[in-house]
Write a protein that holds these residues in place. Sequence first.
Motif, PDB file in Angstrom:
ATOM      1  N   LEU A 153       1.999  26.736  27.609  1.00  0.00           N
ATOM      2  CA  LEU A 153       1.871  27.149  29.007  1.00  0.00           C
ATOM      3  C   LEU A 153       2.953  28.135  29.444  1.00  0.00           C
ATOM      4  O   LEU A 153       2.888  28.670  30.550  1.00  0.00           O
ATOM      5  CB  LEU A 153       1.877  25.923  29.916  1.00  0.00           C
ATOM      6  N   LYS A 154       3.951  28.364  28.582  1.00  0.00           N
ATOM      7  CA  LYS A 154       4.942  29.397  28.858  1.00  0.00           C
ATOM      8  C   LYS A 154       4.514  30.759  28.314  1.00  0.00           C
ATOM      9  O   LYS A 154       5.127  31.782  28.625  1.00  0.00           O
ATOM     10  CB  LYS A 154       6.289  29.000  28.263  1.00  0.00           C
ATOM     11  N   ASP A 155       3.464  30.762  27.501  1.00  0.00           N
ATOM     12  CA  ASP A 155       2.957  32.010  26.934  1.00  0.00           C
ATOM     13  C   ASP A 155       2.298  32.855  28.022  1.00  0.00           C
ATOM     14  O   ASP A 155       1.606  32.333  28.903  1.00  0.00           O
ATOM     15  CB  ASP A 155       1.944  31.676  25.828  1.00  0.00           C
ATOM     16  N   GLU A 156       2.509  34.164  27.977  1.00  0.00           N
ATOM     17  CA  GLU A 156       1.995  35.051  29.023  1.00  0.00           C
ATOM     18  C   GLU A 156       0.477  35.010  29.132  1.00  0.00           C
ATOM     19  O   GLU A 156      -0.085  35.065  30.226  1.00  0.00           O
ATOM     20  CB  GLU A 156       2.464  36.487  28.771  1.00  0.00           C
ATOM     21  N   ASN A 157      -0.214  34.922  27.979  1.00  0.00           N
ATOM     22  CA  ASN A 157      -1.673  34.868  28.025  1.00  0.00           C
ATOM     23  C   ASN A 157      -2.156  33.604  28.723  1.00  0.00           C
ATOM     24  O   ASN A 157      -3.112  33.642  29.508  1.00  0.00           O
ATOM     25  CB  ASN A 157      -2.243  34.934  26.600  1.00  0.00           C
ATOM     26  N   PHE A 158      -1.496  32.492  28.456  1.00  0.00           N
ATOM     27  CA  PHE A 158      -1.905  31.237  29.076  1.00  0.00           C
ATOM     28  C   PHE A 158      -1.529  31.202  30.558  1.00  0.00           C
ATOM     29  O   PHE A 158      -2.279  30.675  31.385  1.00  0.00           O
ATOM     30  CB  PHE A 158      -1.295  30.054  28.327  1.00  0.00           C
ATOM     31  N   LYS A 159      -0.385  31.748  30.904  1.00  0.00           N
ATOM     32  CA  LYS A 159      -0.003  31.787  32.316  1.00  0.00           C
ATOM     33  C   LYS A 159      -0.990  32.628  33.117  1.00  0.00           C
ATOM     34  O   LYS A 159      -1.358  32.266  34.243  1.00  0.00           O
ATOM     35  CB  LYS A 159       1.426  32.339  32.463  1.00  0.00           C
ATOM     36  N   SER A 160      -1.452  33.729  32.532  1.00  0.00           N
ATOM     37  CA  SER A 160      -2.433  34.567  33.214  1.00  0.00           C
ATOM     38  C   SER A 160      -3.756  33.830  33.384  1.00  0.00           C
ATOM     39  O   SER A 160      -4.373  33.856  34.450  1.00  0.00           O
ATOM     40  CB  SER A 160      -2.658  35.862  32.430  1.00  0.00           C
ATOM     41  N   PHE A 161      -4.191  33.152  32.330  1.00  0.00           N
ATOM     42  CA  PHE A 161      -5.454  32.416  32.384  1.00  0.00           C
ATOM     43  C   PHE A 161      -5.407  31.332  33.460  1.00  0.00           C
ATOM     44  O   PHE A 161      -6.307  31.222  34.294  1.00  0.00           O
ATOM     45  CB  PHE A 161      -5.739  31.789  31.015  1.00  0.00           C
ATOM     46  N   VAL A 162      -4.348  30.533  33.457  1.00  0.00           N
ATOM     47  CA  VAL A 162      -4.238  29.414  34.397  1.00  0.00           C
ATOM     48  C   VAL A 162      -4.139  29.911  35.830  1.00  0.00           C
ATOM     49  O   VAL A 162      -4.669  29.296  36.765  1.00  0.00           O
ATOM     50  CB  VAL A 162      -3.032  28.525  34.025  1.00  0.00           C
ATOM     51  N   SER A 163      -3.470  31.049  36.046  1.00  0.00           N
ATOM     52  CA  SER A 163      -3.336  31.588  37.400  1.00  0.00           C
ATOM     53  C   SER A 163      -4.665  32.104  37.938  1.00  0.00           C
ATOM     54  O   SER A 163      -4.869  32.175  39.141  1.00  0.00           O
ATOM     55  CB  SER A 163      -2.304  32.718  37.426  1.00  0.00           C
ATOM     56  N   PHE A 164      -5.579  32.448  37.028  1.00  0.00           N
ATOM     57  CA  PHE A 164      -6.844  33.073  37.420  1.00  0.00           C
ATOM     58  C   PHE A 164      -8.006  32.090  37.456  1.00  0.00           C
ATOM     59  O   PHE A 164      -8.889  32.190  38.300  1.00  0.00           O
ATOM     60  CB  PHE A 164      -7.159  34.216  36.454  1.00  0.00           C
ATOM     61  N   SER A 165      -8.021  31.137  36.538  1.00  0.00           N
ATOM     62  CA  SER A 165      -9.180  30.265  36.387  1.00  0.00           C
ATOM     63  C   SER A 165      -9.028  28.970  37.178  1.00  0.00           C
ATOM     64  O   SER A 165      -8.100  28.203  36.945  1.00  0.00           O
ATOM     65  CB  SER A 165      -9.403  29.927  34.911  1.00  0.00           C
ATOM     66  N   PRO A 166      -9.970  28.673  38.090  1.00  0.00           N
ATOM     67  CA  PRO A 166      -9.865  27.447  38.885  1.00  0.00           C
ATOM     68  C   PRO A 166     -10.508  26.228  38.228  1.00  0.00           C
ATOM     69  O   PRO A 166     -10.298  25.102  38.675  1.00  0.00           O
ATOM     70  CB  PRO A 166     -10.618  27.809  40.169  1.00  0.00           C
ATOM     71  N   ILE A 167     -11.320  26.456  37.176  1.00  0.00           N
ATOM     72  CA  ILE A 167     -12.021  25.328  36.557  1.00  0.00           C
ATOM     73  C   ILE A 167     -12.168  25.591  35.056  1.00  0.00           C
ATOM     74  O   ILE A 167     -12.866  26.511  34.645  1.00  0.00           O
ATOM     75  CB  ILE A 167     -13.394  25.086  37.235  1.00  0.00           C
ATOM     76  N   TYR A 168     -11.478  24.783  34.265  1.00  0.00           N
ATOM     77  CA  TYR A 168     -11.490  24.993  32.816  1.00  0.00           C
ATOM     78  C   TYR A 168     -11.264  23.664  32.099  1.00  0.00           C
ATOM     79  O   TYR A 168     -10.833  22.667  32.696  1.00  0.00           O
ATOM     80  CB  TYR A 168     -10.434  26.016  32.402  1.00  0.00           C
ATOM     81  N   ARG A 169     -11.556  23.648  30.805  1.00  0.00           N
ATOM     82  CA  ARG A 169     -11.275  22.508  29.943  1.00  0.00           C
ATOM     83  C   ARG A 169     -10.457  22.993  28.754  1.00  0.00           C
ATOM     84  O   ARG A 169     -10.294  24.205  28.556  1.00  0.00           O
ATOM     85  CB  ARG A 169     -12.565  21.838  29.472  1.00  0.00           C
ATOM     86  N   TRP A 170      -9.935  22.051  27.961  1.00  0.00           N
ATOM     87  CA  TRP A 170      -9.109  22.440  26.826  1.00  0.00           C
ATOM     88  C   TRP A 170      -9.604  21.778  25.541  1.00  0.00           C
ATOM     89  O   TRP A 170     -10.252  20.732  25.568  1.00  0.00           O
ATOM     90  CB  TRP A 170      -7.640  22.107  27.054  1.00  0.00           C
ATOM     91  N   GLU A 171      -9.306  22.439  24.430  1.00  0.00           N
ATOM     92  CA  GLU A 171      -9.598  21.913  23.100  1.00  0.00           C
ATOM     93  C   GLU A 171      -8.385  22.123  22.208  1.00  0.00           C
ATOM     94  O   GLU A 171      -7.607  23.069  22.424  1.00  0.00           O
ATOM     95  CB  GLU A 171     -10.809  22.624  22.474  1.00  0.00           C
ATOM     96  N   MET A 172      -8.225  21.260  21.221  1.00  0.00           N
ATOM     97  CA  MET A 172      -7.126  21.397  20.260  1.00  0.00           C
ATOM     98  C   MET A 172      -7.654  21.052  18.872  1.00  0.00           C
ATOM     99  O   MET A 172      -8.423  20.109  18.713  1.00  0.00           O
ATOM    100  CB  MET A 172      -5.970  20.467  20.638  1.00  0.00           C
ATOM    101  N   ARG A 173      -7.241  21.831  17.878  1.00  0.00           N
ATOM    102  CA  ARG A 173      -7.634  21.519  16.501  1.00  0.00           C
ATOM    103  C   ARG A 173      -6.557  22.009  15.547  1.00  0.00           C
ATOM    104  O   ARG A 173      -5.765  22.901  15.877  1.00  0.00           O
ATOM    105  CB  ARG A 173      -8.980  22.153  16.156  1.00  0.00           C
ATOM    106  N   MET A 174      -6.532  21.403  14.336  1.00  0.00           N
ATOM    107  CA  MET A 174      -5.592  21.804  13.303  1.00  0.00           C
ATOM    108  C   MET A 174      -6.271  22.824  12.394  1.00  0.00           C
ATOM    109  O   MET A 174      -7.404  22.630  11.945  1.00  0.00           O
ATOM    110  CB  MET A 174      -5.161  20.591  12.482  1.00  0.00           C
ATOM    111  N   LEU A 175      -5.584  23.930  12.127  1.00  0.00           N
ATOM    112  CA  LEU A 175      -6.110  24.969  11.256  1.00  0.00           C
ATOM    113  C   LEU A 175      -5.697  24.712   9.809  1.00  0.00           C
ATOM    114  O   LEU A 175      -4.751  23.959   9.529  1.00  0.00           O
ATOM    115  CB  LEU A 175      -5.613  26.337  11.709  1.00  0.00           C
TER     116      LEU A 175
END
Length: 323
Positions: free
Chosen positions: A248-270
Amino acid sequence: MDTGTHLVMSVAISGLALADPVVASHPATFAAVATGIILGSQAPDIDTILKLRNNAVYIRHHRGITHSIPAVIIWPLLITLVLHLLFPSADALHVWIWAFGAVGLHVFVDIFNAYGTQAVRPFSKKWVALGIINTFDPIIFGLHVVAIAAWAFGAPPVPTMATLYIVLIGYYLVRIWLHRAVITAVENTVPDAEEVILSPTRYFLQYRVAANSKTHHYVGRAYGRSITIYDKFKIEPLPKTPLFDAVLKDENFKSFVSFSPIYRWEMRMLKNGLQEIRLIDLRYRSNNRYPFVAVAHVDEEYNIVRSYTGWIFSEEKLQSKLI
């Protein structure tokens, strides 16, 4: 609205400006006013140039400060100063009045889109997005083209453009009513919905639907008052862990969170040992995909190896962006 719609609106407003006796009686003033209206109709979107830097900066700032209350005041002043140099005999007051109207109309119509603007800055950075009109509305664009063509073939500009905007006021009122009716239909379909977000499409009766209850996200489509729910996701708040703190400190994520009012998250191991975190905006479901995302690959020490945010319509394209 899109650039093309703002452009045809500026031409139509230029015709309407001939209702001003000073503009109609002074060719240099009309030339300056028409130029000022065109510049004013495009000026707030100058921040589109931010896309040349990266998506994160563009998403976070597009339709931000350039559409704010101070900008609505400053743009007409700058345009009037420049045009005074080009058209020194033009009436500067009337150039400013019509440039101000063009800038104000640009910002006003943009708040009806799902993307919205930060039109109330500096009082609030909240995005004002009514979700009533698509960014490109073929009816609005088409009506402008018809009116401009009529003017070009000899129709008097003032009554032609006045009629155009009377019709458009009626059209907006119909769309506002329809928007309210669709929200009511969604609330009837999802009785426990606490938040409903509509994203209008280019088709008159079709909307993308995203809704939240206390426990679930709902994603669907509306055709008039007929609602179809495609997906239902349990609401899971972002975990408060070192991994998500880093992301959440990453610039791409900060931009996304500031813009999107409704979202979900996923996590996986590569396979390479990295963890992938993905935030998915639920407002733009298209062809069974959710194209607006933020993605990060994170190593064991919570370093962001690579990240991206933006609209992606295939997994292959997303992975190429990350590489």
